[in-house]
Design an enzyme around this catalytic site. Structure first.
Site, PDB file in Angstrom:
ATOM      1  N   SER A 363       0.894  -1.535   0.385  1.00  0.00           N
ATOM      2  CA  SER A 363      -0.456  -0.185  -0.633  1.00  0.00           C
ATOM      3  C   SER A 363       0.934   1.584   0.051  1.00  0.00           C
ATOM      4  O   SER A 363       1.808   1.766  -0.647  1.00  0.00           O
ATOM      5  CB  SER A 363      -1.483   0.447   1.135  1.00  0.00           C
ATOM      6  N   ASP A 476      -5.950  -3.329  -2.421  1.00  0.00           N
ATOM      7  CA  ASP A 476      -4.510  -2.674  -1.965  1.00  0.00           C
ATOM      8  C   ASP A 476      -3.816  -4.120  -1.531  1.00  0.00           C
ATOM      9  O   ASP A 476      -4.602  -5.118  -0.879  1.00  0.00           O
ATOM     10  CB  ASP A 476      -5.562  -2.605  -0.879  1.00  0.00           C
TER      11      ASP A 476
END
Length: 604
Positions: A363, A476
């Site tokens: 991320s 993600d």
């Protein structure tokens, strides 16, 4: 004991607690077994009829695949360890397959012999049971690593050119500089006391030379073989004996597979494939940008790329640390705008002279890791990140929330601008992870456009639109692995520093029921309306993601050699205007904790 197993006397006496010289019956029962690299010792399902002790070489233990499940590497066996204990005790078939990935010398004790010896030496059964218990404990430990430390390295020049050989020799000398390491070159074997140099027409080394090299491996922490394409039998032996094979190439040469590589790929046994392989590309004077690594890797799948740029002394030091097993890996977790703290940690590490030899993340941690992998000065890294996130404002890219709250266009544009290279062209090795939305599996990004990888890793569902990776939707990486310490531990690093930004703070609210959106809006607009402190939709999604992976993050954090948890939970997860304060919080925290860790390392 015979000449073949003399090197293992100390290992066996320590294991059994018996002076073998005073117990001829015991010594005669230990049968030496020699395996060439690639040979199988036994297969899954075979009768568990013998116990083996590895004296020299290295074994791999595999669980065989079935159907859609691929074969799985369970671990490696190094000298001084045993294999086959469970089958000997339980009489059950082998639960895994074991093969030699290097020429190996073992000692075999079959079941009948063991039972006969156990009657005279009852402590053997207890010792064997203790060994099984220790192996089970090691296999279930959070700190378990499948691959042990490197003992032998083969450095091979792809081409027999003077410039490339000079680079190889300098690298070999640096790797062998410590007193517990030794460089082995074909032309210097005699000067080192070798019994016989191999003839140019030989198909294999003499046994006496193999045993001499085996003795050196017992005495030294690291052996570094230097080989050239013209070295014939020495080249084949070196790559067959190596835990790590490093092929050194010049960026100015053609990237196609060399004839000697092709010959080894076709004729080599499993020892060649069982070793770890690295492609080290050297870059000449005047070439500041790394490009074209993908063309070198295409005919050499599975190789990890490293780079050595002329005029960059840090590259040589980094490569030596990685190849000698002394590298430091940095793992950066997700945390949205709180991820700016990673830059403060990086700044503190640079000031304390703690190198980053491999970097990976998830991320926002993936984005910060990519910034570090560019190998720019620290102040430039921070300045570029500030410009991208404060001036570029990727978190203000709101749209009609059909797929996500943000369009993601600004993030893509900024990523393409700052991360225009391919991952394999980065000066510092890098990886990041994303989550496959269809299969629920982790995507490991180690090749291809850097900007696409970072956008996929940071595509938080509901906040950012999904990315496309290999014709699949990717979201993600924090959904499945927000702190990929486990992935870093499988790289060529010795220690892992992890930075975890997940919140563990509990916050009480001043109301019994969640107010309606209109009540929240009135409190924000009307001067005397009641104000409610509630996170916005994007922050709520980010926090929910943290909750879903918290237990996994805690497990992975425990595996790091140094875990850093900067106090950034008071900062908003989308408030980029606090950039400098968040960076400073990470810096102040890391200065103290990294310095304490270094002091502890020094005392050890």
């Amino acid at each position: 004991m015979t000449h073949l197993d003399e090197f293992g006397r100390k290992v066996l006496e320590s294991y059994f607690g018996i002076d073998l010289a005073r117990h001829d019956e015991f010594a005669d029962a230990l049968k030496p077994v020699e395996l060439t690299g690639g040979s199988w010792l036994f297969h899954q399902g075979d009768p568990g009829d013998a116990l083996y002790f590895l004296i020299r070489g290295r074994l791999q233990v595999w669980r065989e695949g079935s159907g859609d499940r691929p074969a799985e590497l369970l671990g490696e066996v190094v000298p001084g360890e045993s294999v086959g204990e469970v089958g000997l005790l339980t009489h059950a078939p082998r639960t895994a397959s074991t093969r030699a990935i290097r020429d190996s010398l073992l000692v075999r004790v079959d079941r009948n012999t063991f039972e006969r010896l156990a009657e005279r030496y009852p402590a053997l059964v207890l010792q064997l049971a203790a060994s099984v218990a220790q192996r089970l404990q090691s296999n279930t430990s959070a700190e378990r690593r499948v691959r042990p430390e490197l003992k032998t390295i083969a450095i091979v020049a792809l081409d027999d050119t003077p410039d490339l050989l000079a680079v190889v020799d300098a690298l070999v000398d640096d790797l062998a500089a410590p007193r517990d390491a030794l460089a082995l070159r074909l032309e210097t074997l005699a000067a080192l006391g070798a019994p016989a140099a191999p003839a140019s027409s030989a198909t294999d080394l003499q046994s006496s030379l193999k045993h001499w090299i085996g003795g050196l491996e017992d005495e030294r922490r690291l052996l570094v073989f230097r080989a050239r394409p013209a070295d014939g039998v020495w080249l084949r032996f070196a790559v067959r004996q190596a835990d790590l094979v490093v092929r050194v190439a010049s960026a100015e040469a053609a990237p196609e597979l060399r004839s000697w590589e092709r010959s080894l790929e076709v004729s080599a046994d499993e020892s060649w494939r069982g070793a770890r392989h690295v492609l080290l590309v050297t870059h000449p004077v005047g070439r500041s940008e790394i490009t074209g690594t993908a063309a070198w890797l295409e005919p050499r799948p599975g190789l990890a790329p490293l780079h050595l740029r002329h005029g960059h002394p840090g590259d040589q030091k980094r490569v030596v640390r990685i190849l000698s097993g002394q590298g430091i890996g940095l793992v950066l977790g997700g945390g949205a705008a709180r991820g700016f703290a990673h830059l403060g940690v990086f700044k503190a590490m640079a000031e304390l002279r703690v190198p980053v030899d491999w970097v990976g993340g998830t991320s926002m941690g993936a984005i910060m890791a990519a910034s570090i992998a560019l190998d720019l000065p620290v102040h430039d890294t921070i300045a570029y990140a500030r410009k991208a996130f404060v001036e570029g404002r990727p978190f203000n890219d709101y749209t009609l929330p059909i797929i996500a709250l943000l369009r993601g266009r600004r993030m893509q544009t900024l990523s393409a601008e700052y991360f225009g290279s391919d991952i394999e062209d980065l000066p510092i090795p890098f990886f990041c992870v994303s989550s496959n939305l269809g299969s629920g599996e982790i995507n490991l990004h180690e090749r291809g456009p850097l900007w696409r990888a970072t956008c996929a890793s940071a595509a938080l569902p509901g906040v950012m639109p999904p990315a496309v990776h290999l014709h699949q939707l990717a979201v993600d990486g924090a959904m499945l692995n927000n702190l990929p310490v486990d992935i870093m531990q499988d790289k060529l690093v010795r220690e892992v520093i992890a930075v975890d930004l997940t919140s563990r703070r509990q916050t009480d609210v001043a109301f019994d029921e969640v107010p309606s959106p209109w009540a929240i809006l009135r409190g924000r607009v009307l001067p005397f309306g009641r104000r409610y402190r509630l996170p916005g939709a994007a922050t709520m999604i980010l926090k929910a993601t943290e909750l879903g992976t918290r237990r996994r993050v805690m497990e992975l954090a425990a595996r790091a050699d140094l875990l850093l948890q900067p106090p950034v939970h008071g900062f908003g997860m989308l408030q980029v205007n606090q950039f400098d304060q968040v960076v400073d919080a990470g810096y102040v925290y890391a200065r103290e904790h990294v310095a304490a860790w270094l002091e502890k390392r020094k005392r050890r």
